[in-house]
Each structure stands twice: as C-alpha cells, then as structure tokens.
Design a protein around this motif. Structure first.
Motif, short mmCIF file in Angstrom:
data_model
loop_
_atom_site.label_atom_id
_atom_site.label_comp_id
_atom_site.label_asym_id
_atom_site.label_seq_id
_atom_site.Cartn_x
_atom_site.Cartn_y
_atom_site.Cartn_z
N ILE A 124 -99.04 -1.69 -104.99
CA ILE A 124 -100.08 -2.48 -104.29
C ILE A 124 -99.82 -3.21 -103.07
O ILE A 124 -98.90 -3.79 -102.85
CB ILE A 124 -100.55 -3.50 -105.33
CG1 ILE A 124 -100.71 -2.85 -106.63
CG2 ILE A 124 -101.74 -4.42 -104.97
CD1 ILE A 124 -100.98 -4.01 -107.95
N TYR A 125 -100.52 -2.98 -102.02
CA TYR A 125 -100.48 -3.55 -100.73
C TYR A 125 -101.38 -4.55 -100.37
O TYR A 125 -102.68 -4.49 -100.96
CB TYR A 125 -100.76 -2.23 -99.68
CG TYR A 125 -99.63 -1.13 -99.66
CD1 TYR A 125 -98.52 -1.44 -98.82
CD2 TYR A 125 -99.74 -0.13 -100.09
CE1 TYR A 125 -97.47 -0.58 -98.76
CE2 TYR A 125 -98.81 1.00 -99.97
CZ TYR A 125 -97.67 0.62 -99.63
OH TYR A 125 -96.71 1.50 -99.41
N HIS A 126 -101.21 -5.62 -99.72
CA HIS A 126 -101.94 -6.69 -99.36
C HIS A 126 -102.33 -6.49 -98.10
O HIS A 126 -101.77 -6.56 -97.11
CB HIS A 126 -101.07 -8.11 -99.45
CG HIS A 126 -100.52 -8.35 -100.88
ND1 HIS A 126 -99.23 -8.95 -100.88
CD2 HIS A 126 -100.89 -7.65 -102.06
CE1 HIS A 126 -99.08 -9.25 -102.06
NE2 HIS A 126 -99.88 -8.39 -103.03
N VAL A 127 -103.96 -6.20 -97.95
CA VAL A 127 -104.37 -5.96 -96.72
C VAL A 127 -105.39 -6.88 -96.38
O VAL A 127 -106.24 -7.39 -97.40
CB VAL A 127 -104.92 -4.47 -96.52
CG1 VAL A 127 -103.83 -3.54 -96.76
CG2 VAL A 127 -106.07 -4.13 -97.70
N THR A 131 -107.59 -11.66 -98.98
CA THR A 131 -106.67 -10.34 -99.06
C THR A 131 -107.07 -9.35 -100.16
O THR A 131 -107.36 -9.81 -101.11
CB THR A 131 -105.06 -10.67 -99.47
OG1 THR A 131 -104.65 -11.62 -98.44
CG2 THR A 131 -104.11 -9.52 -99.49
N HIS A 132 -107.17 -8.18 -99.67
CA HIS A 132 -107.67 -7.19 -100.79
C HIS A 132 -106.30 -6.34 -101.20
O HIS A 132 -105.46 -5.98 -100.59
CB HIS A 132 -108.32 -6.01 -100.19
CG HIS A 132 -108.34 -4.98 -100.82
ND1 HIS A 132 -109.26 -4.86 -102.34
CD2 HIS A 132 -108.29 -3.47 -100.79
CE1 HIS A 132 -109.13 -3.73 -102.73
NE2 HIS A 132 -108.74 -2.56 -102.00
N ARG A 133 -106.01 -6.39 -102.64
CA ARG A 133 -104.85 -5.59 -103.21
C ARG A 133 -105.50 -4.29 -103.29
O ARG A 133 -105.74 -3.85 -104.15
CB ARG A 133 -104.57 -6.47 -104.44
CG ARG A 133 -104.11 -7.99 -104.55
CD ARG A 133 -103.96 -8.68 -105.71
NE ARG A 133 -103.03 -8.15 -106.40
CZ ARG A 133 -102.77 -7.47 -107.53
NH1 ARG A 133 -103.91 -7.20 -108.25
NH2 ARG A 133 -101.56 -7.22 -108.22
N ARG A 134 -104.63 -3.54 -102.38
CA ARG A 134 -105.08 -2.12 -102.14
C ARG A 134 -103.95 -1.08 -103.02
O ARG A 134 -102.92 -1.41 -102.76
CB ARG A 134 -105.09 -1.71 -100.87
CG ARG A 134 -105.71 -0.26 -100.42
CD ARG A 134 -105.56 -0.19 -99.05
NE ARG A 134 -106.43 1.21 -98.55
CZ ARG A 134 -106.31 1.72 -97.41
NH1 ARG A 134 -105.83 1.16 -96.44
NH2 ARG A 134 -107.15 2.59 -97.02
N GLY A 135 -104.46 -0.59 -104.08
CA GLY A 135 -103.61 0.23 -104.73
C GLY A 135 -103.20 1.64 -104.11
O GLY A 135 -104.16 2.07 -103.33
N TYR A 136 -102.04 1.96 -104.31
CA TYR A 136 -101.46 3.38 -103.65
C TYR A 136 -100.63 4.06 -104.80
O TYR A 136 -99.93 3.63 -105.51
CB TYR A 136 -100.59 3.07 -102.45
CG TYR A 136 -99.79 4.07 -102.04
CD1 TYR A 136 -100.31 4.78 -100.84
CD2 TYR A 136 -98.70 4.36 -102.61
CE1 TYR A 136 -99.54 5.95 -100.63
CE2 TYR A 136 -97.86 5.52 -102.00
CZ TYR A 136 -98.45 6.43 -101.07
OH TYR A 136 -97.53 7.32 -100.63
N LYS A 168 -109.10 -8.32 -95.72
CA LYS A 168 -110.49 -8.07 -96.02
C LYS A 168 -111.24 -7.71 -94.81
O LYS A 168 -112.03 -6.71 -94.98
CB LYS A 168 -111.19 -8.98 -96.86
CG LYS A 168 -110.74 -9.35 -98.23
CD LYS A 168 -111.51 -10.32 -99.02
CE LYS A 168 -111.24 -10.60 -100.75
NZ LYS A 168 -111.89 -11.63 -101.15
N ARG A 186 -103.24 -7.66 -87.58
CA ARG A 186 -102.59 -7.30 -88.83
C ARG A 186 -100.68 -7.45 -88.68
O ARG A 186 -100.39 -7.88 -89.78
CB ARG A 186 -102.59 -5.71 -89.00
CG ARG A 186 -104.06 -5.35 -89.63
CD ARG A 186 -104.04 -3.74 -89.70
NE ARG A 186 -105.62 -3.60 -90.44
CZ ARG A 186 -105.60 -3.42 -91.58
NH1 ARG A 186 -104.69 -3.54 -92.47
NH2 ARG A 186 -107.01 -3.07 -91.90
#
Length: 477
Positions: free
Chosen positions: A109-112, A435-440, A114, A30
């Motif tokens: 939106i975080y880029h995490v 990359t998963h665009r993870r909403g927050y 997959k 990470r």
C-alpha cells in the motif's frame, strides 16, 4: 494597520487553479525533500513574523498577544517541524499481512497525494485553523489554495503577503474574498476540500463538492456541553470551565457551550463560578485594562447581544456591553431551561448558561438527546460516571476534567461527528486526510498452473474447485 483587504479578482481564480494543478501534474510536490523544505518554511513564516501575526489578531479580534502566540502560532511551528521530521515514517509503504496463497504477490500500500486541495478557513482562529490543514496537505504532497476569512481582514492580508515569500508560489496560493470568490472556487474540481466553519455553510460546501464527487473534511461546531459530577472539586471545575470559555471571548468551536449541574451541588457550583470570575477579572471585563477581546464584527455582536436580551434565565455575572468597541462582558446565566433561546444553537460568544438537573444521569440523558457535539466535557473522579458518559453519549471527542486541552494532543484525531462535522485531523491524521492509500500487487507468471479453472469455458469441475471458498466452516458464535 489598515483593514482594507484586496479581494482576488474573479477572473484570476481560474489561473490560480490552473497553476497549482499544473504543479501537481508535473510531480513537483512529490519528493519528500521538497515537502520537508516547505514544512520548515511554514514554521519559519510563523516564527519570523510573530509580532506581525499578533498585531493582525489584535486588530481583527482584540486577541491578546499571549493568547495569539500560545494558541495559534506555537502549535503551527511545532506541528510543521514534527511533520517534517516524521515524513519518511508516514510515507513508508505498508506491507499488509496476506493469506499464504498470495504471499508472492508483493502486496503493498503506497501513500500518494490525492491532488490539489481547497482549504477554506474561519475567522475565529484564523491562523491555526488555516495552517493546521495546510501542514497535512504539504506533508501529503498536495498543492493547496487557501481561502482565509474576509471577516479577519488583517490576518487574511498577512497570509496573502507571506505565503508567496516563504512557500513555493507555484504550489501554494491564497484567494481572498467573500461569497462570490468562494462560490467560484467551489465550482472547480478539487481532489479534497477542507472546510472549517458553521454547519450552515458546511452543508453548502458539501453540496458543491458532491457535484464533482469530491471528498470533504468538515470541521463544524455545535453545543459542546459540560457535565459536573458532585464528586469533583467544584472550584477547580469552575476554574477550568471558565478558562475554556474566556479563550477568544467564547468564539471557539470547542468552547464550553452550557453546563449541566446536579441539584445537590448546583448552588455551591454557582458560588465557585463567582469566585473564579472575580479572580479572572480583578477589574471590569469591559475596562481597557482587562485586555478583553471583542466580537469579530457588527452582525455577530448584535447576535450575541440579542441572546442576552432574549434569555429567560437569571444573569448573575456580566450582562454588559460596549457598542463602540464591540465588546461584551463574560456573561453567566443561571436558572436556564432546555427551551431557553440560549439552547437553540451554538452560542459562539461570551455567554455561559448553567442548567440545574436532577443528577448526573439526567445530565447524560440531556446530552444524548441532543445533536452530537464536537466535544463532551465531564468533571468527575468516578470511573462509573466516566463509563456512562463514554457509552451513553456521542461526540467528536470526550475530555475528562478539563476544557480545550484536546487541542494539545496531536497524536489523536480532532474532529466532529454527525452535525459537528466529519473527518479528524492533527499530526499524522492531517497527513492521512490528503493521502490516498494506493494498493499494489504483482501477480507472478508462476501462478498460472493454479488458475486453470478460472478461465472459460466453465465446467462442473471448475465450479467445484472455484467455489470452495463459499463452503468454509463457520465458527460457532
């Protein structure tokens, strides 16, 4: 160089999978500093072993040293460096614009990453088509298992040798093998599968991925056409078309597969092709001095050779072969009809059919009537023709007035559409694939007075207040 390739024992594949999975769960990949180091190590792996990569490609494909370094090594070295230098920008969280009533929610939106990735690569460009995807996986923070093609054993062995020397072996592993090894890998659950190869195998990969609802990138192929407009310089068009066709002796997914030429310039174009052919091959293509590559293996050699025997067109150039060295001369076939055996499937070899059509409109109609190719090439100076091609055909990419040069543009996605695949990559698009665009959001307590009507029990008043959004005025169309 020995062509012996050591297959990974089937019982070891599960332990390889467990190792990279544990690395991901530990969060090792990470930190951006870790990813940057691995990307630069990938660049070093290519740069510090240029001769070894050239030797392996020459042994497997007869590919000349200049072609290997220009088309396979340089893009990976530069792409790895570009990704390393762009990581912070790519990974910066997004702050989307939201409606005023939600402005205090800190919407982000975080880029995490997959998760763990399976990357299955083909034999025709075994270096670049392995590592282009790996650049994106590393940049995204995804541990990866690489499955090179067994059809290019020297390159596959070199990949297996160098990866653990340059990259973190806990996060990046190589599994060599054929059908059984690939099937074993596909039976496992991955966060993403990236496959480059034939449409037939692509369907198998997609079916296996569906069992685990795994997202897939399929980079396939298809019959990429060339449209010649009468207004373009025919000699330049011929030169650029043949340039695209001779790369890796036509064993390239974006190789010009067939050429559609209006009747008004058909014969002059054939003459231009002959002139270019003579300039490209001052000696016979099968002469060792011509430094002409080979077909990858016996089955593919027999397939391509068989197409030459089956065509009903007129062979005007080439049409010769060398059974001992698996070499087939660049073969130009004129007078090809749309029902010719050469038009059934992607040729993937050194044969170029040239088809006479009534005019440009007929050429465009021919393309639009066929399955979507990876790319449509068009040679014209006319904006009208360009617009017709763009609006009346479909493909992964459109290239005007050249061939293959879309591969040099890492700022736009490269990929197929329909039967030529799905999912584009290159540059940042490679990062985005893995990359998963993870909403927050963070909803403050101070919002509570505004939420009174959302709670049970509902009432006529709560209905009136809470359904206002369904009754907004709709603009005139």
């Amino acid at each position: 160089m020995s062509a012996d390739l050591q297959f990974t024992p089937l019982e070891e594949i599960q332990s390889v999978y467990a190792r990279v999975n544990a690395t991901f769960k530990a969060g090792t990949t990470r930190p951006l500093s870790y990813r940057r180091h691995q990307l630069l190590q990938l660049a070093r792996m290519l740069q510090e072993n240029i001769t070894a990569w050239e030797d392996a490609s020459l042994a497997d494909l007869g590919k000349q040293r200049q072609e290997t370094t220009v088309t396979e090594l340089t893009p990976i070295i530069q792409g790895s460096i570009n990704a390393a230098e762009s990581l912070e920008e790519w990974a910066t969280p997004e702050k989307p614009k939201v409606e005023a009533w939600r402005s205090s929610w800190n919407t982000t939106i975080y880029h995490v990453p997959k998760g763990i990735v399976l990357l299955i690569s083909p034999w025709n460009y075994p270096v670049i088509l392995t590592f282009l995807g790996l650049i994106g996986a590393i940049a995204a923070g995804c541990p990866t298992v690489l499955k090179p093609s067994e059809c290019t054993p020297h390159v596959a062995a070199l990949i297996a040798e160098l990866i653990p020397r340059y990259l973190d072996p806990a996060a990046y592993a190589v599994v060599n093998g054929a059908v059984d090894e690939t099937k074993t890998l596909l039976d496992l659950q991955w966060a993403h599968i990236f496959f480059t190869g034939s449409t037939r195998i692509g369907r198998i990969v997609a079916t296996a991925a569906a069992k685990h609802v795994t997202p897939v990138t399929l980079e396939l192929g298809g019959k990429s056409p060339v449209i010649i407009a009468p207004d373009y310089d025919l000699e330049l068009a011929a030169k650029r078309v043949l340039y695209g066709k001779v790369q890796n002796v036509g064993q390239l997914c974006v190789s010009p597969d067939y050429v559609l030429v209006p009747r008004s310039v058909y014969k002059p174009f054939l003459e231009a092709i002959k002139k270019t052919y003579a300039s490209f091959f001052p000696v016979d293509p099968l002469d060792p001095e011509a430094k002409w590559g080979k077909i990858v293996n016996e089955p593919n050699y027999k397939r391509v050779k068989g197409l030459i025997g089956e065509t009903k067109g007129e062979i005007i150039l080439g049409g010769k072969w060398d059974d001992n060295r698996l070499r087939i001369a660049l073969t130009i076939v004129a007078g090809v009809k749309l029902d010719d055996p050469l038009m059934d499937e992607e040729i993937f070899g050194p044969i170029l059919p040239i088809i006479e059509v009534d005019d440009v409109d007929a050429a465009i109609q021919t393309v639009s009537d066929r399955p979507y190719p990876l790319v449509v090439y068009t040679f014209t100076n006319s904006k009208e023709v360009e617009e017709k091609v763009a609006t009346r055909t479909n493909s992964g990419t459109i290239v005007m007035n050249d061939t293959q040069m879309q591969l040099a543009v890492h700022e736009m996605p490269f990929g197929g559409h329909g039967e030529s695949g799905y999912g584009g990559y290159m540059g940042k698009d490679s990062y985005d694939i893995f990359t998963h665009r993870r909403g927050y959001i963070n909803v403050p307590q101070e919002m509570e007075p505004f939420y009174a009507y959302r709670y049970l029990p509902y009432s006529e008043e709560s209905y009136k207040v809470m359904t206002q959004g369904a009754h907004v005025p709709i603009p005139e169309s």
